[in-house]
Scaffold this active site. Structure first.
Site, PDB file in Angstrom:
ATOM      1  N   GLU A 259       0.829  -1.214   0.000  1.00 19.11           N
ATOM      2  CA  GLU A 259       0.000   0.000   0.000  1.00 19.11           C
ATOM      3  C   GLU A 259       0.859   1.258   0.000  1.00 19.11           C
ATOM      4  O   GLU A 259       0.796   2.057   0.933  1.00 19.11           O
ATOM      5  CB  GLU A 259      -0.843   0.043   1.273  1.00 19.11           C
ATOM      6  CG  GLU A 259      -1.659  -1.165   1.548  1.00 19.11           C
ATOM      7  CD  GLU A 259      -2.141  -1.217   3.005  1.00 19.11           C
ATOM      8  OE1 GLU A 259      -1.562  -0.516   3.867  1.00 19.11           O
ATOM      9  OE2 GLU A 259      -3.091  -1.934   3.253  1.00 19.11           O
ATOM     10  N   PRO A 260       1.656   1.475  -1.016  1.00 15.14           N
ATOM     11  CA  PRO A 260       2.507   2.659  -0.997  1.00 15.14           C
ATOM     12  C   PRO A 260       1.737   3.934  -1.307  1.00 15.14           C
ATOM     13  O   PRO A 260       0.816   3.935  -2.134  1.00 15.14           O
ATOM     14  CB  PRO A 260       3.520   2.381  -2.112  1.00 15.14           C
ATOM     15  CG  PRO A 260       2.798   1.479  -3.049  1.00 15.14           C
ATOM     16  CD  PRO A 260       1.830   0.674  -2.241  1.00 15.14           C
ATOM     17  N   GLY A 261       2.090   4.999  -0.605  1.00 10.87           N
ATOM     18  CA  GLY A 261       1.556   6.311  -0.941  1.00 10.87           C
ATOM     19  C   GLY A 261       2.718   7.138  -1.456  1.00 10.87           C
ATOM     20  O   GLY A 261       2.871   7.410  -2.643  1.00 10.87           O
ATOM     21  N   ARG A 298       4.867  19.568   6.173  1.00  7.21           N
ATOM     22  CA  ARG A 298       5.798  18.486   6.530  1.00  7.21           C
ATOM     23  C   ARG A 298       7.102  18.962   7.200  1.00  7.21           C
ATOM     24  O   ARG A 298       7.536  18.334   8.173  1.00  7.21           O
ATOM     25  CB  ARG A 298       6.119  17.608   5.317  1.00  7.21           C
ATOM     26  CG  ARG A 298       4.873  16.949   4.705  1.00  7.21           C
ATOM     27  CD  ARG A 298       5.223  15.957   3.618  1.00  7.21           C
ATOM     28  NE  ARG A 298       5.716  14.712   4.171  1.00  7.21           N
ATOM     29  CZ  ARG A 298       6.972  14.372   4.221  1.00  7.21           C
ATOM     30  NH1 ARG A 298       7.891  15.143   3.713  1.00  7.21           N
ATOM     31  NH2 ARG A 298       7.324  13.220   4.773  1.00  7.21           N
ATOM     32  N   TYR A 302       7.024  17.176  10.684  1.00  8.06           N
ATOM     33  CA  TYR A 302       7.888  15.991  10.795  1.00  8.06           C
ATOM     34  C   TYR A 302       9.375  16.325  10.734  1.00  8.06           C
ATOM     35  O   TYR A 302      10.202  15.420  10.757  1.00  8.06           O
ATOM     36  CB  TYR A 302       7.651  15.036   9.613  1.00  8.06           C
ATOM     37  CG  TYR A 302       6.272  14.485   9.444  1.00  8.06           C
ATOM     38  CD1 TYR A 302       5.633  13.786  10.467  1.00  8.06           C
ATOM     39  CD2 TYR A 302       5.609  14.600   8.217  1.00  8.06           C
ATOM     40  CE1 TYR A 302       4.386  13.242  10.280  1.00  8.06           C
ATOM     41  CE2 TYR A 302       4.356  14.058   8.031  1.00  8.06           C
ATOM     42  CZ  TYR A 302       3.742  13.385   9.069  1.00  8.06           C
ATOM     43  OH  TYR A 302       2.519  12.834   8.867  1.00  8.06           O
ATOM     44  N   CYS A 328       1.466  33.642  10.598  1.00  3.90           N
ATOM     45  CA  CYS A 328       1.870  34.305  11.831  1.00  3.90           C
ATOM     46  C   CYS A 328       2.083  33.296  12.944  1.00  3.90           C
ATOM     47  O   CYS A 328       1.285  33.146  13.876  1.00  3.90           O
ATOM     48  CB  CYS A 328       0.881  35.394  12.187  1.00  3.90           C
ATOM     49  SG  CYS A 328       1.048  36.729  11.000  1.00  3.90           S
ATOM     50  N   GLU A 329       3.132  32.579  12.780  1.00  3.00           N
ATOM     51  CA  GLU A 329       3.595  31.541  13.673  1.00  3.00           C
ATOM     52  C   GLU A 329       4.905  31.104  13.003  1.00  3.00           C
ATOM     53  O   GLU A 329       5.062  31.322  11.805  1.00  3.00           O
ATOM     54  CB  GLU A 329       2.606  30.377  13.667  1.00  3.00           C
ATOM     55  CG  GLU A 329       2.633  29.599  14.925  1.00  3.00           C
ATOM     56  CD  GLU A 329       1.295  28.912  15.231  1.00  3.00           C
ATOM     57  OE1 GLU A 329       1.392  27.784  15.666  1.00  3.00           O
ATOM     58  OE2 GLU A 329       0.224  29.466  15.047  1.00  3.00           O
ATOM     59  N   TYR A 356       1.522  13.851   0.941  1.00  5.12           N
ATOM     60  CA  TYR A 356       1.268  14.499   2.236  1.00  5.12           C
ATOM     61  C   TYR A 356       1.561  16.000   2.213  1.00  5.12           C
ATOM     62  O   TYR A 356       2.027  16.556   3.193  1.00  5.12           O
ATOM     63  CB  TYR A 356       2.060  13.804   3.358  1.00  5.12           C
ATOM     64  CG  TYR A 356       1.817  12.319   3.365  1.00  5.12           C
ATOM     65  CD1 TYR A 356       0.584  11.821   3.772  1.00  5.12           C
ATOM     66  CD2 TYR A 356       2.786  11.430   2.915  1.00  5.12           C
ATOM     67  CE1 TYR A 356       0.329  10.461   3.730  1.00  5.12           C
ATOM     68  CE2 TYR A 356       2.531  10.067   2.877  1.00  5.12           C
ATOM     69  CZ  TYR A 356       1.306   9.587   3.282  1.00  5.12           C
ATOM     70  OH  TYR A 356       1.052   8.255   3.243  1.00  5.12           O
TER      71      TYR A 356
HETATM   72  C1  LIG Z   1      -0.410   5.934   5.304  1.00  2.00           C
HETATM   73  C2  LIG Z   1      -0.572   4.506   5.045  1.00  2.00           C
HETATM   74  C3  LIG Z   1       0.097   3.912   3.965  1.00  2.00           C
HETATM   75  C4  LIG Z   1       1.055   4.652   3.058  1.00  2.00           C
HETATM   76  O1  LIG Z   1       2.270   4.981   3.650  1.00  2.00           O
HETATM   77  P1  LIG Z   1       3.441   5.665   2.778  1.00  2.00           P
HETATM   78  O2  LIG Z   1       4.527   5.926   3.729  1.00  2.00           O
HETATM   79  O3  LIG Z   1       2.897   6.918   2.182  1.00  2.00           O
HETATM   80  O4  LIG Z   1       3.819   4.736   1.694  1.00  2.00           O
HETATM   81  C5  LIG Z   1      -0.138   2.569   3.753  1.00  2.00           C
HETATM   82  N1  LIG Z   1      -0.987   1.855   4.541  1.00  2.00           N
HETATM   83  C6  LIG Z   1      -1.641   2.415   5.572  1.00  2.00           C
HETATM   84  C7  LIG Z   1      -2.550   1.583   6.394  1.00  2.00           C
HETATM   85  C8  LIG Z   1      -1.458   3.747   5.864  1.00  2.00           C
HETATM   86  O5  LIG Z   1      -2.100   4.287   6.908  1.00  2.00           O
END
Ligand SMILES: *Cc1c(COP(=O)(O)O)cnc(C)c1O
Length: 401
Positions: A259-261, A298, A302, A328-329, A356
């Site tokens: 599940e890559p984002g 970010r 982070y 303004c922060e 993100y």
């Molecule tokens: C956020 C998330 C991802 C994606 O993470 P990345 O670091 O963006 O690849 C995959 N699975 C779940 C359940 C998430 O909450």
């Protein structure tokens, strides 16, 4: 996308502006599938929360990629973009059983991450296949905000609670078709990830009719020159070997899911912002841009270091600048960073702005959100209009005072 293209997009659509390169998203997907080519059933589910624009989702869908969602609204976005429910996984945390039931009723694969809801759901809907999110308690990466597999994490059902899980399944007779983990956001050490995978394989043996094993994500991409990133090819070779061996042991073919984002969209995106003011103080030179943590949080949230270039002066001599926003922060994007000489009116380009960034933007300071453009076939397509002042007023109810 060349500097000229970006400058031209900034002129055409205005700043601040997000631009995403379709080709880069597709090539990242191909890199991943290539690394796992030996797996018969390999499936990518894109994590919608990284970047959830409808046009991006359509691009993702055209590649045959599925979706990973964390809210019913993300599920609805996916369905709106044309995804079949069966190609959507729903992996929420802390949602109500009603929301879970509503998503299950849509035909979407649900993933449950706590014992209480697992028992309630199984008791009411024993026929609905459910995936279980396990917390293997492996610390991937070093940042506690984005590591979700460790012992104090709110995510997943602890591996030490496996006996409880099995008792619930026995009592409810529910059908567990998948097992899942998502250990955190940065896999820097492939062997650490493989260690967590071993725990998942061990767990999987307790479930007799699995259809898939979902390893979540954690693919790290490079944010600046010399940054370490996940070695996808090495990872592919090593996990493939273990997965094939496990399939043999398990006695049936399984789907390997990721599940890559970030991996798919981070590097595809840039954020363009204009310099409003160059401010020399006694200790540093600030370049103040027409944006802030309302658009890209970010670095402040982070501590992420987004590479920044001055695309208006790409050959300019490098000098030290602190890049700050107009909020303004304190909103520092970069502290004493070497960047090509900056003049007021120059456009700065922030790299790795696909994941993100827009999706975490807000209207803080009553500022409007930027526009988004998709660079496709050598041309920029507007995929989200810049907000207007009316958007700031929308949903506000004026009462007589
Ligand atoms: C956020 C998330 C991802 C994606 O993470 P990345 O670091 O963006 O690849 C995959 N699975 C779940 C359940 C998430 O909450």
């Amino acid at each position: 996308m060349q500097y000229q293209d970006l400058i031209q997009l900034g002129n055409e659509f205005g700043t601040p502006l997000y631009v995403y390169d379709a080709e880069k998203i597709i090539s990242q997907y191909h890199r991943l599938t290539k690394a796992f080519y030996k797996i018969e059933r390999f499936k990518i589910h894109y994590a919608v929360k990284a970047l959830s624009n409808i046009s991006i989702l359509k691009l993702i869908k055209n590649q045959g990629i599925g979706l990973d969602t964390v809210s019913i609204e993300e599920v609805r976005l996916g369905l709106y973009a044309g995804f079949y429910p069966k190609d959507i996984i729903y992996t929420p945390n802390g949602v109500s059983i009603q929301e879970l039931e509503a998503v299950a009723a849509m035909g979407v694969q649900i993933n449950i991450d706590n014992l209480s809801i697992l028992e309630q759901f199984g008791t009411k809907h024993s026929q609905v296949p459910v995936c279980i999110r396990i917390n293997p308690h492996v610390m991937a990466g070093g940042n506690a905000n984005i590591s979700v597999g460790h012992i104090d994490s709110k995510f997943g059902i602890s591996i030490h609670q496996l006996p409880h899980i099995l008792r619930i399944i026995e009592n409810t007779n529910m059908h567990i078709n998948g097992i899942h983990m998502h250990t955190g956001s940065d896999i820097l050490d492939v062997d650490v990830f493989l260690y967590a995978a071993e725990i998942l394989f061990e767990t999987a043996k307790h479930f007799t009719s699995l259809d898939f094993i979902d390893f979540g994500s954690g693919f790290k991409v490079s944010y600046k020159k010399g940054d370490v990133e996940t070695n996808v090819e090495e990872f592919g070779r090593k996990l493939t070997k273990r997965f094939l061996a496990f399939e043999k042991e398990y006695g049936r073919t399984l789907t390997l899911v990721f599940e890559p984002g970030k991996f798919l969209v981070s590097e595809a995106g840039v954020f363009l912002a204009k310099v409003n003011v160059v401010k020399q103080t006694t200790s540093t030179v600030f370049a103040g841009i027409d944006s802030g943590f309302n658009h890209l949080i970010r670095p402040m949230f982070y501590g992420s270091e987004h590479f920044i270039e001055n695309i208006s002066n790409p050959k300019g001599k490098e000098r030290y600048y602190s890049i700050v926003g107009y909020i303004c922060e304190t909103d520092t994007f970069a502290n004493n960073r070497r960047i090509q000489e900056i003049h007021e009116g120059d456009v700065l380009c922030f790299r790795n702005a696909g994941a993100y960034c827009f999706s975490m933007s807000s209207n803080y300071n009553s500022r409007i959100k930027p526009a988004e453009v998709l660079w496709l076939n050598g041309k920029g397509h507007l995929i989200r209009e810049r907000e207007t002042f009316e958007d700031i007023l929308r949903n506000q109810v004026e009462i007589e005072i």
